[in-house]
Structures are given as C-alpha cells and as structure tokens.
Design an enzyme around this catalytic site. Structure first.
Site, PDB file in Angstrom:
ATOM      1  CE1 TYR A 145      -3.584   2.646   0.647  1.00  0.00           C
ATOM      2  CE2 TYR A 145      -2.286   3.320   2.542  1.00  0.00           C
ATOM      3  CZ  TYR A 145      -3.325   3.549   1.668  1.00  0.00           C
ATOM      4  OH  TYR A 145      -4.105   4.677   1.803  1.00  0.00           O
ATOM      5  CG  ASP A 240       5.752   3.620   0.865  1.00  0.00           C
ATOM      6  OD1 ASP A 240       6.069   4.247   1.896  1.00  0.00           O
ATOM      7  OD2 ASP A 240       4.586   3.531   0.445  1.00  0.00           O
ATOM      8  CE  LYS A 268       0.975   4.869   8.399  1.00  0.00           C
ATOM      9  NZ  LYS A 268       0.966   4.221   7.106  1.00  0.00           N
TER      10      LYS A 268
HETATM   11  C1  LIG Z   1       0.365   4.731   5.738  1.00  0.00           C
HETATM   12  C2  LIG Z   1       1.130   4.484   4.489  1.00  0.00           C
HETATM   13  C3  LIG Z   1       1.087   5.363   3.400  1.00  0.00           C
HETATM   14  C4  LIG Z   1       0.144   6.531   3.354  1.00  0.00           C
HETATM   15  O1  LIG Z   1       0.429   7.436   4.361  1.00  0.00           O
HETATM   16  P1  LIG Z   1      -0.763   8.450   4.833  1.00  0.00           P
HETATM   17  O2  LIG Z   1      -0.056   9.343   5.803  1.00  0.00           O
HETATM   18  O3  LIG Z   1      -1.812   7.596   5.427  1.00  0.00           O
HETATM   19  O4  LIG Z   1      -1.203   9.156   3.620  1.00  0.00           O
HETATM   20  C5  LIG Z   1       1.919   5.127   2.335  1.00  0.00           C
HETATM   21  N1  LIG Z   1       2.753   4.081   2.320  1.00  0.00           N
HETATM   22  C6  LIG Z   1       2.814   3.208   3.341  1.00  0.00           C
HETATM   23  C7  LIG Z   1       3.787   2.085   3.287  1.00  0.00           C
HETATM   24  C8  LIG Z   1       1.994   3.368   4.456  1.00  0.00           C
HETATM   25  O5  LIG Z   1       2.021   2.480   5.439  1.00  0.00           O
END
Ligand SMILES: *Cc1c(COP(=O)(O)O)cnc(C)c1O
Length: 435
Positions: A145, A240, A268
């Site tokens: 994701y 990511d 995060k």
């Molecule tokens: C949470 C997440 C996102 C998106 O981040 P948001 O702050 O919710 O937009 C993108 N990539 C990964 C791996 C994530 O866990």
C-alpha cells in the site's frame, strides 16, 4: 463532554457528519463489526475511550507512535513550538534540523522534501521519478500500500494483461494503465516485465518489508534482485518506508538489508504523531524538484514547525534512549509471551515480527511472503479474536491484514496480559470442545 455519553452515541453523531463516521475508512470496524471506540486520550501504552474505559493499545495510531501515547518529550516540544507560532510559510529552523537528522540516519540520501502525509510523499516521489527519468510507467506489487494517490491505487489486472485496474472508483483507467502490478516474491515476473518494457519504466516502488497486507518479510536476495534489475534498466528503485522508516532501525529497511534505494518515502514515525511525510534521495535526483528543477511540488503547511518539532523530538527520544535496541528486546518479550498461547490455538497461527512490527498470520503454517500466500480464512478467524481482545481491554487494528505496533511504552507485563487474554479466547473458541 458529558460523562454519560457512550461510544455508541458519539459514533451515531459522527455518522451524521462524517461519511461512515470516520475520517479514514479502516477505522469504521466494517471488517470486524461493532462500534469503533471513540478515543478521548492516550497514555503510554494505553488509550482511554469516551466511556472512560482503558485499552492496552497495539494500534499505535497505525504506526506513528513509536514513543507511545503523549511521551513527555514530544508533548513539551510541541507546546514550546506552538508558543513560537504554528506556521510561517517560510523556511524554519526545525525543518532544517529534521532534514539533517534524516540525512544522517538514512543511507544514500542527501536531500529531503517535507510534505504532510505518506500519500503525498509517494505521489510526489513518483512524479519526481518520472520527471528525472523521462519515463511514464510505474511498477508496484500487489500486497503493498502506498497511500491513495491515483497512480498507486491500482490493483493487478486479470488474465494476461499486465497493466493495472483501478482499485477505487474515481481512478481513471488511463491512469491505472501506466501502473504495472506484479506479485511479490517473484523476481522472475519483474525480470520478464523489464525485458518487455524496461525502456519505459520510470520506477519500481515497494514497501521493502510490506506491512499493510500482513507483514510480508521478503526472502533473502529479493531486494538485492530488485536493486540489480532496476539499475540495469535505468529505472529508479523507490522504497516506501512510511511504516518501516525510523521504526525498524534509524536507517529503516535500507540499513537492515544493506540495499539502498534511489528514492525513499517517509511518514508516520517521522512526524512524531503529527501530520508529516517526506521523500528523499541523492542530490542528482532531488535537483529535478522545483525550485531547482522542472518537477513541480509544493505545500502550504509543508515543513510545518509544530510537526517538525514533534518529529525531531520523537527521533531524539529514540536516539537518546537507544530506542531501536530497546524495541528489539521488547519484540523478543512479545514472542516469548505470546508464542506459547498461540501454540494452543485451535488452528495454525504464525507470529511474524520485524523489530517493533508484528502480525498474526491466522491459518498460516509459515510466514507468507506475498498477498496471495495469506490464507483466505484469515478474516473469518480474525473476528472472534479481535472481539475477544477488545472485550478484555486490548485493542488491535480491526482487520486481519493489519499489523500491530510496539512502542517504548510497552512492557513485558503488557504481553503477559495479551497472552493470557489470547489463551482464554482460544480455550472458548467457537466450535471447539473445552478440555
Ligand atoms: C500509511 C502508508 C502510506 C500513506 O500514508 P498516509 O499518511 O496515510 O497518507 C503510504 N505508504 C505506506 C507504506 C503506508 O504504510
């Protein structure tokens, strides 16, 4: 707030003015049933709901809260920053300091651009990759994701077509067709795609340890293989690390694996619980960004001083307390307590863990390495476990595919509670005989 207002009453109010009663869909408990708890406050490893009930929390706001809820150091930093002014629309001290910290911690990067969410970070990194390579195609993996930007909200197409299908209404097919979606744990598939379309591929993006569809720890050599293929074909490799960055090590999965991406995205943990995202890379790539280069990207609240101060305080707290080493030890305590309880389950369960990230692979005899390898019945097995834990004052994320997070506030006694609650739930499991 009236002391008598229940979660259910609050949620009813919420549903009138917020679609589904929430500001982000997974919070709505649709996969597990029941009413989400309305959280009034958090303290260390616990959250307290609108009815005053305490829960041992393994959600950790879905990843940011590596120091637990409201750690003194972060609260103090945010309060002080607020007194100095919450936003300037001009460069500020804290963003330079946080960028310096990021450059120091993460291998191979020289410059950082701050944004306000993980979604923005991946969306902008993709644009940068396209702008820097002059190519349009993006490769992603099913089971990863990357937030909700159009080009990344794409699922694998069916049958022989390799281009993706929109994973949401509202994503134009024409956008999805620029994204190729491959299964994880299959270097052969990546190699074949590169042989066919390598000239047009701007970037391969992945969570280097996927943690949004279970915790899918890659096989040894997998990341190295992707590194080699992308380099050979002139495509960028984007890690990511929105979940794993600053959590599994100061330098994320790149540090742990020794594989360095071209670009990396953060979110995060980097915001210490405030809205922050970032993407970063070497100067040779970052120089394509406006104002130095032609790739446009901007944000009114980007590099916001409150958010930067929170991120800095969280990273400093981790560094000062040797937090990464502590969390490794905390993770081993979790294994030791929970392992025996899981062994008594009426079905196979594999506890998958990377540092302070853990996942219960329900129904699985071994750790799945791809979305396709997760047993289909996991969601059914999850519901009674989730509900049983919640009834016993323990909160995990409301889906079989979500991971749990440990923080500096988690202690062995918390795992003892989790293990005994889990054992109780299994002993009374629907359809099993006691004894
Ligand atoms: C949470 C997440 C996102 C998106 O981040 P948001 O702050 O919710 O937009 C993108 N990539 C990964 C791996 C994530 O866990």
């Amino acid at each position: 707030m009236s002391a008598k207002t229940s979660n259910a009453e609050f949620f009813e109010r919420a549903c009138r003015v917020l679609p589904g009663g929430v500001s982000s869909p997974v919070r709505a408990y649709r996969a597990v049933g029941g009413t989400p708890r309305i959280i009034a406050r958090g303290e260390g490893a616990e959250v307290i709901d609108a009815e005053g009930r305490r829960y041992l929390d393994f959600v950790g706001s879905w990843g940011p809260l590596i120091g637990g809820h409201a750690p003194e150091e972060v609260v103090e930093a945010v309060c002080q920053a607020a007194r100095r002014g919450s936003s300037f629309g001009a460069p500020c001290l804290a963003e330079v300091e946080l960028a310096e910290r990021v450059v120091e911690f993460y291998p191979g990067i020289e410059q950082v651009r701050f944004v306000s969410s993980g979604t923005e970070a991946t969306m902008s990194a993709i644009r940068l990759a396209r702008g820097a390579t002059g190519r349009d195609l993006i490769v992603k993996f099913s089971g990863c994701y990357h937030g909700h930007a159009d080009h990344l909200l794409v699922a694998a197409g069916s049958g022989l077509v390799t281009f993706g299908e929109p994973a949401s209404a509202g994503v134009p097919r024409a956008f999805a067709e620029l994204t190729r979606v491959l299964p994880l744990d299959d270097l052969q598939a990546v190699q074949e795609l590169f042989e066919k379309e390598g000239q047009s591929i701007a970037a391969v993006i992945l969570e280097p340890v996927p943690a949004n569809n279970g915790l899918l720890v890659p096989a040894p050599g997998y990341l190295e293989g992707l590194r080699e293929l992308t380099s050979r074909h002139g495509a960028l490799l984007i890690f990511d690390e929105v979940i794993t960055g600053f959590r599994v090590a100061p330098g994320g999965v790149a540090q742990r694996s020794g594989v360095t991406p071209d670009l990396v995205t953060f979110g995060k943990v980097i915001g210490g619980g405030l809205p922050v995202g970032a993407f970063a890379g070497p100067r040779r790539l970052m120089r394509h960004l406006a104002p130095d280069g032609p790739v446009y990207q901007a944000g009114t609240l980007s590099g916001n001083p409150l958010a930067m101060s929170a991120g800095l305080a969280a990273l400093d707290l981790m560094a000062a307390s040797n937090g990464w080493r502590q969390l490794e030890e905390t993770g081993r305590q979790l294994d030791a307590r929970l392992g025996p309880a899981l062994a008594e389950a009426p079905f196979p369960i594999t506890l998958v863990r990377l540092g302070s990230i853990f996942w219960l692979a329900l129904g699985a005899e071994s750790a799945p390495r791809s979305a396709e390898a997760i047993p289909e019945r996991a969601a059914d097995l999850f519901r009674p476990l989730f509900t049983g834990l919640l009834e016993r004052g323990i909160m995990i994320a409301p889906s079989a595919y979500e991971v749990g997070f440990l923080s500096l506030a988690h202690r062995d006694e918390h795992f003892e509670r989790l293990a005994s609650a889990t054992a109780e739930i299994f002993a009374a499991w629907p359809g099993t005989q006691p004894g």
